[in-house]
Enzyme design. Structure first.
Site, PDB file in Angstrom:
ATOM      1  N   GLY A   4     -12.465  15.055  -8.839  1.00 37.01           N
ATOM      2  CA  GLY A   4     -13.060  14.923  -7.373  1.00 37.01           C
ATOM      3  C   GLY A   4     -12.581  13.370  -6.747  1.00 37.01           C
ATOM      4  N   GLY A  41     -15.182   9.489  -2.045  1.00 38.65           N
ATOM      5  CA  GLY A  41     -16.388   8.514  -2.502  1.00 38.65           C
ATOM      6  C   GLY A  41     -15.704   7.951  -3.693  1.00 38.65           C
ATOM      7  N   ILE A  42     -16.466   7.591  -4.735  1.00 40.13           N
ATOM      8  CA  ILE A  42     -15.969   6.886  -5.769  1.00 40.13           C
ATOM      9  C   ILE A  42     -14.738   7.431  -6.587  1.00 40.13           C
ATOM     10  CG2 ILE A  42     -16.841   5.950  -8.021  1.00 40.13           C
ATOM     11  CD1 ILE A  42     -19.745   6.411  -7.154  1.00 40.13           C
ATOM     12  N   SER A  95     -26.340   8.980 -13.326  1.00 39.58           N
ATOM     13  CA  SER A  95     -27.023   8.378 -12.290  1.00 39.58           C
ATOM     14  C   SER A  95     -28.191   7.631 -12.704  1.00 39.58           C
ATOM     15  CB  SER A  95     -27.118   9.676 -11.285  1.00 39.58           C
ATOM     16  OG  SER A  95     -28.386   9.143 -10.578  1.00 39.58           O
ATOM     17  N   TYR A 118     -30.087  18.539 -10.356  1.00 39.14           N
ATOM     18  CA  TYR A 118     -29.022  17.487 -10.308  1.00 39.14           C
ATOM     19  C   TYR A 118     -29.691  16.320 -11.281  1.00 39.14           C
ATOM     20  CZ  TYR A 118     -26.402  13.291  -8.638  1.00 39.14           C
ATOM     21  OH  TYR A 118     -25.814  12.376  -8.653  1.00 39.14           O
TER      22      TYR A 118
END
Ligand SMILES: NC(=O)c1ccc[n+]([C@@H]2O[C@H](COP(=O)([O-])OP(=O)(O)OC[C@H]3O[C@@H](n4cnc5c(N)ncnc54)[C@H](OP(=O)(O)O)[C@@H]3O)[C@@H](O)[C@H]2O)c1
Length: 312
Positions: free
Chosen positions: A11, A15-16, A142, A176
């Site tokens: 990914g 983003g990150i 997270s 999630y």
């Protein structure tokens, strides 16, 4: 020396992950961007090459929710590279508000992308990681795991094969949350399993990083509005890219394995204490405590067995 390091980031087009690809490339590493959309990712790849003056930024197609794609990716990676030093499982599915979806392998999409795919990919790359003198794996978790401070919470894996796919109460947010809990449990178990090979496995607790327009558009409107408000307070993705770099490259973390690390690069500790108001706030600003649920070996084995069973 950084220029000998081969770093794989899933990914890495957004983003990150994208900020991390920039950071590792800027520091001279060979970076492999593992992304599913080659059209978008090619632009990011050439931007990174130009900005960092590093030509060693590669792009290989990967849909981490699909076993076929993971196998194809690993074959291609092994054709191109002799070893792997750093493996960052950064990609995630978090389309809050979406209905229940199954992956190509008939596994609930959140778990397929965030837990089962990364497990399979690691297993297929272990031989290449073993060839590194200092192999490190990082899982992006997270602060959503904070829900497991509630002693009544237990990971529910009974709806991962479409068993209750029409359940109106289904929520990607809950899936999630549980996938990020499962990812930490997998981190702790993998660290133990891979220790004899000298491969270190850690997870980072991300409290919130500004999300791109593209990421916000994946959410249903209600969730998008919440995320837009959160975005006002979140730091840029570059903050967590720095953390990725520190955890995966620094001497400080060279021997660290089986740990959950916060955004201040502190090793977090388990606690059974029910969080008070102050602790709740701290979950957003960088806590150093995580729920004792994550420390329980039965829970590690639950996720380990699930990964093995679903990838057989
Ligand atoms: N941002 C936050 O506030 C926050 C908070 C806690 C944890 N995290 C975690 O931090 C990590 C990075 O998040 P982010 O905020 O940078 O999100 P992001 O910008 O949305 O990036 C997610 C990346 O994952 C990729 N991806 C999704 N499904 C994939 C699949 N099946 N195969 C391959 N790639 C796939 C996306 O690719 P496409 O562009 O093709 O969709 C994208 O590149 C994630 O693990 C996330 O759960 C983020």
């Amino acid at each position: 020396m950084n220029n000998e390091k081969i770093v794989l980031i899933t990914g890495a087009n957004s983003g990150i992950g994208k900020a991390a690809a920039f950071k590792f490339a800027k520091e001279g590493c060979t970076v492999i961007m593992a992304c599913r959309n080659l059209e978008i990712s090619k632009e990011v790849q050439s931007d990174i090459k130009q900005t960092t003056n590093n030509d060693q930024v590669d792009l290989i197609k990967l849909d981490v929710s699909s076993f076929d794609s993971i196998r194809e990716f690993c074959r291609e990676f092994k054709n191109r590279y002799e070893k792997l030093d750093v493996l960052i499982h950064n990609a995630a599915y978090a389309n809050h508000g979406e209905k229940y979806r199954l992956s190509a392998n008939q596994i609930e999409l959140t778990f397929a992308t965030n837990v089962i795919g990364p497990y399979l990919m690691t297993m297929l790359l272990v031989d290449h990681l073993k060839k590194s003198e200092d192999a490190r794996i990082l899982h992006a978790s997270s602060n959503i795991v904070k829900h497991y401070f509630d002693p009544k919470k237990d990971l529910d894996v009974s709806n991962l094969r479409g068993e209750r796919k029409d359940d109106k109460k289904f929520s990607v947010y809950t899936m999630y949350r549980d996938s990020k809990v499962a990812l930490v449990l997998l981190t702790f178990k993998l660290a133990e399993v891979l220790q004899e090979n000298g491969i270190k496995v850690n997870a980072i607790q991300i409290n919130g990083a500004k999300m791109s327009k593209e990421t916000l558009m994946k959410f249903e409107p209600g969730w998008r509005m919440i995320a837009r408000i959160q975005n006002l307070f979140f730091p840029p993705p570059e903050k967590f890219a720095e953390c990725y770099f520190e955890i995966c490259m620094s001497d400080h973390f060279k021997t660290t394995t089986g740990k959950l690390i916060n955004d201040k690069n502190q090793i977090m500790e388990p606690t059974v204490t029910k969080p008070n108001y102050k602790m709740q706030i701290k979950q957003f600003t960088g806590s150093d405590l995580y729920p004792a649920y994550l420390e329980n070996r039965d829970n590690w084995d639950k996720v380990w067995n699930l990964c093995r069973e679903l990838t057989q």
